[in-house]
Design an enzyme around this catalytic site. Sequence first.
Site, PDB file in Angstrom:
ATOM      1  CG  ASP B  33      -2.282   0.614   0.949  1.00  0.00           C
ATOM      2  OD1 ASP B  33      -2.282   1.824   0.727  1.00  0.00           O
ATOM      3  OD2 ASP B  33      -3.311  -0.074   0.964  1.00  0.00           O
ATOM      4  CG  HIS B 108      -5.184   3.916   0.569  1.00  0.00           C
ATOM      5  ND1 HIS B 108      -4.835   2.588   0.455  1.00  0.00           N
ATOM      6  CD2 HIS B 108      -6.403   4.036  -0.028  1.00  0.00           C
ATOM      7  CE1 HIS B 108      -5.798   1.937  -0.192  1.00  0.00           C
ATOM      8  NE2 HIS B 108      -6.761   2.798  -0.488  1.00  0.00           N
ATOM      9  CB  SER B 438      -8.964   0.465  -0.722  1.00  0.00           C
ATOM     10  OG  SER B 438      -8.072   0.542  -1.778  1.00  0.00           O
TER      11      SER B 438
END
Lengths: 88, 657
Positions: B33, B108, B438
Site C-alpha cells: 500500500d 491509505h 480498498s
Amino acid sequence: YGNTLRTYIVQLHPHGVTSSSFPTKFLWHLSFLDQTLSSEEDSSSRLLYSYGSAMDGFAALLTETEIELLRGLPDVVAVRPDQLLQLQ
Amino acid sequence: TTYSYKFLGLSSTTDGAWIKSGFGRGTIIGVLDTGVWPESPSFADQGMPPVPKRWRGMCQEGQNFKATSCNRKLIGARFFIKGHHVSSVPPSENMVDEYISPRDSSGHGTHTSSTAGGVSVPMASVLGNGAGVARGMAPGAHIAVYKVCWFNGCYSSDILAAIDVAIVDGVDVLSLSLGGFPLPLYDDSIAIGSFRAVEHGISVICAAGNNGPIQSSVANIAPWIATIGASTLDRKFPAIVRMGNGEYVYGESLFPGKSLPIAEKELELVYVTGGNSGSEFCFRGSLPKEKVKGKMVVCDRGVNGRAEKGVAVKEAGGAAMILANTEINLEEDSVDAHVLPATEIGYAEAVRLKTYMDTTSHPRARIVFGGTVIGTSRAPEVAQFSARGPNLYDSTILKPDVLAPGVNIIAAWPQNLGPTSLPEDTRRVNFTVMSGTSMACPHVSGIAALIHSAHPGWTPAAIKSAIMTSADASDHRGKPIMDGSKPAAVFAIGAGHVNPNRAIDPGLIYDIKPDEYVIHLCTLGYTRSEIFTITHRNVSCSEKLKMNRGFSLNYPSISVAFKHGVKSKMITRRLTNVGNPNSVYSVQVKPPEGVKVRVKPRRLIFKHINQSLSYRIWVISRKKTQTKKISYAEGQLTWTNAHNSFHRVRSPISVTW
C-alpha cells in the site's frame, strides 16, 4: 519512440540455458542487459529490480529497439511494459 | 476500525473467531500500500507476542523512518520506488511531503493496515463521530508494510518487487487494496506474482475495484486470488436537510455539527450551473464568490473529490455544502469529515431538493446533525462503486468472491494530514473515514489471518474456501442483501458477505493444489507460453487434459456459461472434511431459473477428518431459444451437516447464456 527509455518487466525462464553459468540471479539478469545494451552503457544503471521469488526476471529501463533484441533471446519468456495501478 | 468488527460478530468475550484464533496470533499480514504511520496507536505493541523466528523481513530506514519505528506489531516496513521514480512523474502539486521511506504520506496504507491487524485503541472516533474501541480484524497478528504506492499510483514493477521480497520475508497473508481494470492473466503482474506467493502458502487478498456498478468491471480475477467487493454497515451519520418549506431530506455527514454556531443555521440555498467551469461539481475556483458567499451550496457528486468540493465552497466564501448524489451513486452515502458544515444526500433526495429550489424564489435550508446511529438500517448492502462480474476473462470463475465492509470505515490515520487528507485541512486526528473496495480487502486479509492462526496447515485455497462457503447470503435482518433497490445478484456479491465466526469452522473445504490451477488454465485454452508466463510451469495441455478428462477447478463457487449451443455441463467438486469425524452431509439445491441441476451423490459420509469426497453436478439448460442478448440466472448448492447445523457449506451458482 525507438530511443525512449521505459520500464519493462522481462520474464525469464527460471532454469534458462544460461542461468547455470552465473552465481546469482542478479548477475544473470545483468548479463541479459549487457547482451542488449551497447558496450559503453552501464547495465547496472538500467536494472531496477531483479526478481527471483514472485517471478524469474527483472525490471529495467529499456528502449523499444532493445526490447526487440531481448525478445529474440532464448531464455526470455515475456516482456511487459510497466503498468500504473491505482489504490481502490 | 471502530465498528465493523462488531458488525461482523467478532467478540473478545464470546467463543468465536477471535477466541479460536488467539486474535490471529503468530500470523504475519503483508500489506502492499502507501506505507504506514508507525506512531499511530493502532500499531502499538503492548501485549503482542515476540516477532516470529521465521520472519526474514526488515525495517528499512528512510526519510523520517528509523529501523526503530518497527516493533512487535509492525514487524517489517520496506519501500519500493524504482518503478515510480523513473517514470518521469511531473512534480506533484500536492503540498504534502511524499516521504521517501515506508512512512505513509497519504494515509491509505495506515488505514488499510490498521483495518487488517490494528491493536485495540480505546476512545477512537472521527471528530467525535463513530466513537468506540478501534480494532483490526486480526488484532493479534503481526503487520509487515510494503510501500508500493505513491501519490500518482502504484507501478507493477514496484508491486512485483514487493511480492518478491514478501515471499522471502515469510508473510502468511498478502493484502493488496489496489488494482485497475481486468486483464488477461498473462498480462497481469499481480496475478503472476501472486501465483508464486500462493505456491508458497501465502493467501493473497485483493480489492475487486471501484468501477461498479458497471458489468464485468471486477479486477484481480485470478482464481488463486481472493477478490473482495465492498458492502455497507448498519451505522449511519444522519445530517438531515430541513428545507425552507418544512420538508426534510435525508443526508449523512461526519461533520461535528453542533461544534460550530453556524453549522445548523438556516441559510440561503444556491446551486451554480452553466458555463464550462464545472461549478455544478464545485471544482476549485469555479464558484463565483458573489453568488455563494455565506450560502449553502449544492454540489453534484463526481469528477473531483467529495471533500475537495467542500474546500472549493469554503474558498469561495460558502458557509455550508450539500453534496448531491447523481444517478450513478443512487442512495449510497460515503461520508467525509468535511472542512465546513456539509451533508451528502442520495439521488432521489437530490431530485427533491433541486425541485424545491426550482420552484421557490428564495430557497433556504439548514442541516440538522444527528450524530452516530447504529442498527436502524438494513445492512449489509452492496456498495454502488463495488466492481461487478461477470468475470471478463474466465466465465467459469465467479468474481468477486465475497463482500466485506467497505463503506464509511473508520480506521487509523497519520498525523501529517487532516481527516479529509486535503492539504488545506489543518485538523489532526488519529482516525478517519474512508470508503472503497480498498477498505473491504483488509477486512478479509485480517479474517484470513485469523483462519491461518487457527489452522496453520491450511492452504490459501482452503482458507479462501472457508471464507466463501460460510459467507452470508442474507443481511442482518435475514432478508436478501440489497444492491440499490433490488436484491443483489451473485455478480455483485459472489458467495455473499463474510462471516468470520463461521469461516473459522467451516466443516468442509474445497481445496485446490497449485497444479490444478495449471490444468484449469489449459481448459480455458491458454497457450503453453501463456501458461508458462503465469505459472512458470512448462506444461503440455494436451497431456494434462488427457489425464484429467472432464476436469473442473475445485472452486468454492459454481459458474457455468452455455455457449455455442451447449445445453448441458457436468462439473465435479471435491470436499474435504475439516470438521468432525463421522460427519454426514446432505445437499440442497436451489436451481437457477431456466436450469435443472442434478447432484450425485446427494449425501456425503465422511468417516475421518481430512477425508476428501467428490460429487458431480449436472447443470442442464431448459431454455428453448437462445437470443443474442446475454442473460443470467443464479441459484445455490448447500451441503448441510445432519447433526451440526452450524456447518453449512454454500456455493452460489451462476449461469450465463
